[in-house]
Scaffold this motif. Structure first.
Motif, mmCIF file in Angstrom:
data_model
loop_
_atom_site.group_PDB
_atom_site.id
_atom_site.type_symbol
_atom_site.label_atom_id
_atom_site.label_comp_id
_atom_site.label_asym_id
_atom_site.label_seq_id
_atom_site.Cartn_x
_atom_site.Cartn_y
_atom_site.Cartn_z
ATOM 1 N N LEU A 99 0.862 -1.167 0.000
ATOM 2 C CA LEU A 99 0.000 0.000 0.000
ATOM 3 C C LEU A 99 0.901 1.219 0.000
ATOM 4 O O LEU A 99 2.048 1.154 0.446
ATOM 5 C CB LEU A 99 -0.911 0.032 1.232
ATOM 6 C CG LEU A 99 -2.101 -0.924 1.153
ATOM 7 C CD1 LEU A 99 -1.712 -2.262 1.708
ATOM 8 C CD2 LEU A 99 -3.290 -0.364 1.876
ATOM 9 N N ILE A 100 0.369 2.323 -0.504
ATOM 10 C CA ILE A 100 1.113 3.573 -0.488
ATOM 11 C C ILE A 100 0.267 4.637 0.206
ATOM 12 O O ILE A 100 -0.960 4.627 0.119
ATOM 13 C CB ILE A 100 1.542 4.033 -1.899
ATOM 14 C CG1 ILE A 100 0.365 4.135 -2.860
ATOM 15 C CG2 ILE A 100 2.629 3.118 -2.452
ATOM 16 C CD1 ILE A 100 0.695 4.674 -4.244
ATOM 17 N N ASP A 101 0.940 5.530 0.873
ATOM 18 C CA ASP A 101 0.313 6.624 1.589
ATOM 19 C C ASP A 101 -0.370 7.574 0.600
ATOM 20 O O ASP A 101 0.023 7.657 -0.566
ATOM 21 C CB ASP A 101 1.420 7.350 2.381
ATOM 22 C CG ASP A 101 0.871 8.454 3.244
ATOM 23 O OD1 ASP A 101 0.966 9.623 2.821
ATOM 24 O OD2 ASP A 101 0.356 8.159 4.335
ATOM 25 N N ASN A 102 -1.347 8.329 1.088
ATOM 26 C CA ASN A 102 -2.059 9.246 0.196
ATOM 27 C C ASN A 102 -1.227 10.446 -0.237
ATOM 28 O O ASN A 102 -1.689 11.256 -1.040
ATOM 29 C CB ASN A 102 -3.387 9.688 0.815
ATOM 30 C CG ASN A 102 -3.235 10.360 2.148
ATOM 31 O OD1 ASN A 102 -2.152 10.391 2.733
ATOM 32 N ND2 ASN A 102 -4.319 10.896 2.658
ATOM 33 N N ASN A 103 0.011 10.568 0.224
ATOM 34 C CA ASN A 103 0.933 11.602 -0.269
ATOM 35 C C ASN A 103 1.832 11.063 -1.377
ATOM 36 O O ASN A 103 2.761 11.734 -1.806
ATOM 37 C CB ASN A 103 1.806 12.131 0.870
ATOM 38 C CG ASN A 103 0.977 12.836 1.913
ATOM 39 O OD1 ASN A 103 0.057 13.572 1.601
ATOM 40 N ND2 ASN A 103 1.283 12.600 3.175
ATOM 41 N N VAL A 104 1.552 9.833 -1.805
ATOM 42 C CA VAL A 104 2.359 9.136 -2.806
ATOM 43 C C VAL A 104 1.470 8.770 -3.992
ATOM 44 O O VAL A 104 0.300 8.452 -3.830
ATOM 45 C CB VAL A 104 2.989 7.856 -2.188
ATOM 46 C CG1 VAL A 104 3.737 7.042 -3.221
ATOM 47 C CG2 VAL A 104 3.904 8.221 -1.020
#
Length: 147
Positions: A99-104
């Motif tokens: 998963l990736i953070d919402n800043n990515v």
């Protein structure tokens, strides 16, 4: 002379938005999926790596479901899409489902006709701050030309 076919990045790549990651779920060093944040990208870039192989955060299926997280496939190119980190032009390739953070933001070729590594090196030369609106990369990034 051979004709050059111009394609939009959105025609050849899938785009992956990140998932919000509340603090109460952060800090687990074990779990099925690494949950990459901008800091993980920065650390790997500082170590001159191209692939993300470790994270400061891991989650299990239960947390993924709770967060309504989107699993990002291996060989997805990820990078910061907001703030000062965007200007550092750091790119990494995921080595596993994650998963990736919402800043990515993540991008991955739609098929095997283009190598992920090609998009990785191509994106290293794209200065996203030239396309950002105030602090974030616009959703129109998919309209960027790729020859």
């Amino acid at each position: 002379m051979e004709d050059i076919k111009i394609k939009l990045l959105g025609e050849i790549c899938e785009f992956y938005s990140g998932t919000g990651f509340p603090k109460k779920f952060q800090g687990n060093l074990e779990g099925k999926y690494p949950f990459y944040k901008v800091g993980d990208i920065s650390k790997s870039a500082d170590e001159n790596k191209n692939f993300l192989t470790k994270s400061d955060n891991y989650v299990d299926e239960r947390i993924v479901k709770t967060l309504k997280g989107k699993i990002v496939p291996p060989k997805t190119i990820v990078f910061a899409k907001i703030g000062e980190a965007l200007k550092l032009n750091r790119r990494m390739i995921t080595s596993t489902e994650c998963l990736i953070d919402n800043n990515v933001l993540g991008i991955k070729p739609k098929n095997d006709s283009i190598l992920a590594e090609y998009i990785f090196y191509f994106m290293k030369f794209v200065k996203l701050e030239n396309y950002s609106e105030s602090t974030t990369v616009p959703s129109k990034l998919s309209n960027f030309l790729c020859k």
